[in-house]
Design an enzyme around this catalytic site. Structure first.
Site, PDB file in Angstrom:
ATOM      1  N   HIS A   1     -12.263   5.261  -0.237  1.00 47.00           N
ATOM      2  CA  HIS A   1     -10.879   5.040   0.192  1.00 47.00           C
ATOM      3  C   HIS A   1     -10.424   5.998   1.286  1.00 47.00           C
ATOM      4  O   HIS A   1      -9.224   6.086   1.567  1.00 47.00           O
ATOM      5  CB  HIS A   1      -9.903   5.073  -0.990  1.00 47.00           C
ATOM      6  CG  HIS A   1     -10.198   4.032  -2.023  1.00 47.00           C
ATOM      7  ND1 HIS A   1     -10.107   2.680  -1.768  1.00 47.00           N
ATOM      8  CD2 HIS A   1     -10.621   4.138  -3.310  1.00 47.00           C
ATOM      9  CE1 HIS A   1     -10.441   2.006  -2.852  1.00 47.00           C
ATOM     10  NE2 HIS A   1     -10.764   2.873  -3.800  1.00 47.00           N
TER      11      HIS A   1
ATOM     12  N   ASP B   1     -15.140   4.947   4.849  1.00 41.36           N
ATOM     13  CA  ASP B   1     -15.451   3.562   4.499  1.00 41.36           C
ATOM     14  C   ASP B   1     -16.088   2.839   5.684  1.00 41.36           C
ATOM     15  O   ASP B   1     -17.022   2.049   5.515  1.00 41.36           O
ATOM     16  CB  ASP B   1     -14.191   2.819   4.050  1.00 41.36           C
ATOM     17  CG  ASP B   1     -13.761   3.205   2.639  1.00 41.36           C
ATOM     18  OD1 ASP B   1     -14.522   3.939   1.962  1.00 41.36           O
ATOM     19  OD2 ASP B   1     -12.673   2.784   2.209  1.00 41.36           O
TER      20      ASP B   1
END
Length: 302
Positions: free
Chosen positions: A272, A277
Site C-alpha cells: 500500500h 506497489d
C-alpha cells in the site's frame, strides 16, 4: 475458454511459418522455449509445457531441426546462446523468434505502471482523494524501468489524514501538507509524458494498474467532483490481475501478494505504498513477459 495471447503470428515475428489452422483445439502443445539450468548449472534451451505462450508442434520441430540436439542438451560452451540465436535467424525464424531465450515482443513501446493511494477510513470517507501519484515508465522491449514520476497530492475536501490512512499507506500528514493539488499534479503528469516522448502518436503506450479501481473509479470520480477533464491516455489500461489470471489460470484474490507468491517473487517494499506497489507490478510484468506472456488492453472503451 483459455487465454488467447501469443496466438497471433505477428507477436513472434514469423508469420510465414505459422499454420493457418493453428489453435489449441487442433492438438497443439503449449510450450515456451526457455534458457534453463541443468543439475550441473549449465545453460540449456528447453521447450517447457506452460500456459505462458502457445507454440505449435510444427514450429517446435522446425526449431529442433535448426538447433539440433542442443535444444534439449546442456550447453558446455558460453557462446551457445548467441550461436543458437544466429542459427534461428538464419533459418527464417526472424529476430523476434531468435530472441525467445529472453521474451517475445510486446504490443506497446512502453507500459506506464500506476498505483494511486487515496484518503481513506473505516467507515469509508467520501469523496476519496488521491494523495500519492506514482508512475513508472517500463520499456516494452526490455521490461526495465526507464523513468519515474512520483508526487504526493494535497487533499482538499478532507485535508487531515486519518490514523487508519496513515497506518495503511505509510503516508503521514507532513508528506501531503503544502503539496500541489490534483489539478497541478495532472498538469505535471502531462509535462512528464511530453518530455518522455509518450505523447508522440507513433509511440504506443498504455497504463497498467493492479485492478480497475485507479482509472475506472478513483481518477474519473475525483476529476468529476472537482470539474477537471480526464486526459485520453488515462482511459485505456491493463488490469494486471486479469493479465495474471490469463497467464496463470487463477485469480489473485489478494492482489500483489498472491501474484508475487504465485511467481515465487520477493515482495518489494511496503504494501500500500504507491511507489512500492508500482515496483512490484513492474517486477511481475517482467516475469510474465519472460515467460512469453503478451500484454493486452483489458479495459473497455469509455
Amino acid at each position: 475458454m483459455g487465454p488467447s495471447w501469443g496466438q497471433h503470428p505477428g507477436h513472434w515475428g514469423f508469420p510465414a511459418l505459422t499454420e493457418p489452422s493453428a489453435s489449441p483445439a487442433a492438438g497443439l502443445g503449449i510450450f515456451e522455449v526457455r534458457r534453463v539450468l541443468d543439475a550441473s548449472g549449465c545453460s540449456m534451451l528447453a521447450p517447457l509445457q506452460t500456459g505462458a505462450a502457445r507454440f505449435s508442434s510444427y514450429l517446435l520441430s522446425r526449431a529442433r531441426k535448426v538447433l539440433g540436439s542442443h535444444l534439449f542438451s546442456p550447453c558446455g560452451v558460453p557462446e551457445f546462446c548467441s550461436i543458437s540465436t544466429r542459427k534461428l535467424a538464419a533459418h527464417g525464424f526472424g529476430a523476434s523468434m531468435a530472441a525467445m531465450v529472453s521474451f517475445p515482443p510486446q504490443r506497446y513501446h512502453y507500459f506506464l505502471v500506476l498505483d494511486f493511494e487515496a484518503t481513506c477510513d473505516k467507515p469509508q470517507i467520501h469523496p476519496q482523494e488521491i494523495i500519492e501519484f506514482p508512475i513508472l515508465k517500463l520499456n516494452g522491449r526490455t521490461m526495465e524501468i526507464e523513468s519515474t514520476f512520483h508526487m504526493y497530492v494535497q487533499p482538499v475536501v478532507h485535508p487531515q489524514l486519518t490514523p487508519f490512512c496513515t497506518e495503511l499507506t505509510g503516508i503521514i500528514q507532513a508528506m501531503v501538507d503544502g503539496q500541489p493539488s490534483l489539478q497541478q499534479v495532472l498538469e505535471r503528469v502531462d509535462e512528464w509524458m511530453a518530455k518522455e516522448g509518450l505523447l508522440d502518436p507513433n509511440v504506443k503506450s498504455i497504463f497498467v494498474t493492479c485492478g480497475d479501481w485507479d482509472l475506472k473509479v478513483m481518477l474519473p470520480g475525483q476529476c468529476q467532483y472537482l470539474g477537471l477533464p480526464v486526459a485520453d491516455y488515462f482511459k485505456q489500461w491493463i488490469n494486471l490481475k486479469k493479465a495474471y489470471s490469463f497467464a496463470m489460470g487463477c485469480w489473485p484474490k489478494n492482489g500483489l501478494l498472491d501474484m508475487n507468491k504465485g511467481l515465487s517473487l520477493q515482495h518489494i517494499g511496503r504494501p500500500h505504498s504507491g511507489i512500492d506497489d508500482c515496483k512490484n507490478i513492474a517486477n511481475i510484468m517482467k516475469t510474465l513477459a519472460y515467460r512469453g506472456f503478451i500484454f493486452k488492453q483489458t479495459s473497455k472503451p469509455f
